[in-house]
Design a protein around this motif. Sequence first.
Motif, mmCIF file in Angstrom:
data_model
loop_
_atom_site.group_PDB
_atom_site.id
_atom_site.type_symbol
_atom_site.label_atom_id
_atom_site.label_comp_id
_atom_site.label_asym_id
_atom_site.label_seq_id
_atom_site.Cartn_x
_atom_site.Cartn_y
_atom_site.Cartn_z
ATOM 1 N N THR A 284 -18.859 -9.691 -24.813
ATOM 2 C CA THR A 284 -18.858 -11.284 -26.118
ATOM 3 C C THR A 284 -18.384 -12.137 -25.610
ATOM 4 O OG1 THR A 284 -16.030 -10.938 -26.312
ATOM 5 C CG2 THR A 284 -17.664 -9.248 -27.652
ATOM 6 N N LEU B 291 -20.535 -4.304 -36.913
ATOM 7 C CA LEU B 291 -21.111 -5.266 -36.765
ATOM 8 C C LEU B 291 -23.052 -5.358 -36.947
ATOM 9 C CD1 LEU B 291 -21.593 -3.960 -32.543
ATOM 10 C CD2 LEU B 291 -20.072 -5.697 -34.019
ATOM 11 N N ASP B 292 -24.129 -6.499 -37.484
ATOM 12 C CA ASP B 292 -24.903 -6.484 -38.350
ATOM 13 C C ASP B 292 -25.866 -6.152 -37.224
ATOM 14 O OD1 ASP B 292 -25.582 -8.834 -36.602
ATOM 15 O OD2 ASP B 292 -25.562 -10.297 -38.247
ATOM 16 N N LYS C 141 -27.930 -7.833 -35.041
ATOM 17 C CA LYS C 141 -28.622 -8.894 -34.539
ATOM 18 C C LYS C 141 -26.658 -8.687 -33.738
ATOM 19 C CE LYS C 141 -31.614 -11.743 -36.721
ATOM 20 N NZ LYS C 141 -31.722 -13.719 -36.705
ATOM 21 N N PHE C 142 -25.930 -7.763 -33.872
ATOM 22 C CA PHE C 142 -25.116 -7.599 -32.720
ATOM 23 C C PHE C 142 -23.961 -8.392 -33.868
ATOM 24 C CE2 PHE C 142 -27.692 -4.367 -30.749
ATOM 25 C CZ PHE C 142 -26.873 -3.688 -30.407
ATOM 26 N N ARG C 143 -23.343 -8.913 -34.364
ATOM 27 C CA ARG C 143 -22.936 -10.328 -35.262
ATOM 28 C C ARG C 143 -21.620 -9.294 -35.526
ATOM 29 N NH1 ARG C 143 -22.511 -15.542 -34.659
ATOM 30 N NH2 ARG C 143 -24.443 -15.607 -33.854
ATOM 31 N N GLY D 168 -17.999 -12.992 -36.916
ATOM 32 C CA GLY D 168 -18.644 -13.886 -36.279
ATOM 33 C C GLY D 168 -18.751 -14.785 -35.016
ATOM 34 N N ALA D 169 -18.121 -13.120 -34.495
ATOM 35 C CA ALA D 169 -18.783 -12.949 -32.103
ATOM 36 C C ALA D 169 -19.899 -12.314 -32.596
ATOM 37 C CB ALA D 169 -17.238 -12.423 -32.250
ATOM 38 N N GLN D 170 -20.404 -13.174 -31.591
ATOM 39 C CA GLN D 170 -21.496 -12.385 -30.847
ATOM 40 C C GLN D 170 -21.269 -10.932 -30.294
ATOM 41 O OE1 GLN D 170 -24.862 -13.259 -32.358
ATOM 42 N NE2 GLN D 170 -24.994 -11.100 -31.026
ATOM 43 N N VAL D 171 -21.628 -9.963 -30.415
ATOM 44 C CA VAL D 171 -21.346 -8.886 -29.012
ATOM 45 C C VAL D 171 -22.889 -8.760 -28.691
ATOM 46 C CG1 VAL D 171 -20.966 -6.608 -28.395
ATOM 47 C CG2 VAL D 171 -19.751 -8.282 -30.321
ATOM 48 N N THR D 172 -22.683 -8.371 -27.161
ATOM 49 C CA THR D 172 -24.265 -8.422 -26.246
ATOM 50 C C THR D 172 -23.730 -6.782 -25.292
ATOM 51 O OG1 THR D 172 -24.312 -10.716 -25.862
ATOM 52 C CG2 THR D 172 -25.693 -9.749 -24.451
#
Length: 111
Positions: free
Chosen positions: A6, A60-61, A63-65, A103-107
């Motif tokens: 993240t 998470l959605d 798209k991993f948000r 709101g953070a993006q997880v990869t």
Amino acid sequence: MAMLTTPGIPAPMPLEVAVSARARRRGLLGRDGIDGALLLSPASAVHTLGMRFAIDVAYLDRKFRVLAVRTMKPGRMGRPRPRSRHVLEAEAGAMERWGVRRGAQVTVHDR
């Protein structure tokens, strides 16, 4: 083993991925802790019945948000989250340290 990043994590964290129905049902049950995190996919709700420790849960959605982050004590039932497609679990306090918030993006990276 997969890795998790993240924007708030300086180095990738170990990530276990539970993709089978059996692995998702088991989750972190029977463990005393986890190094890194566990990704339940697909999933939109979790419980901590029979757990030995409190956990942070990030919904998470697709798209991993991050949609929401909650801390759950043992013995609780979580409500399903609309639009949630994945759930990230870690020891309580980990999500805040990693900067995982709404709101953070997880990869997720495969090794």
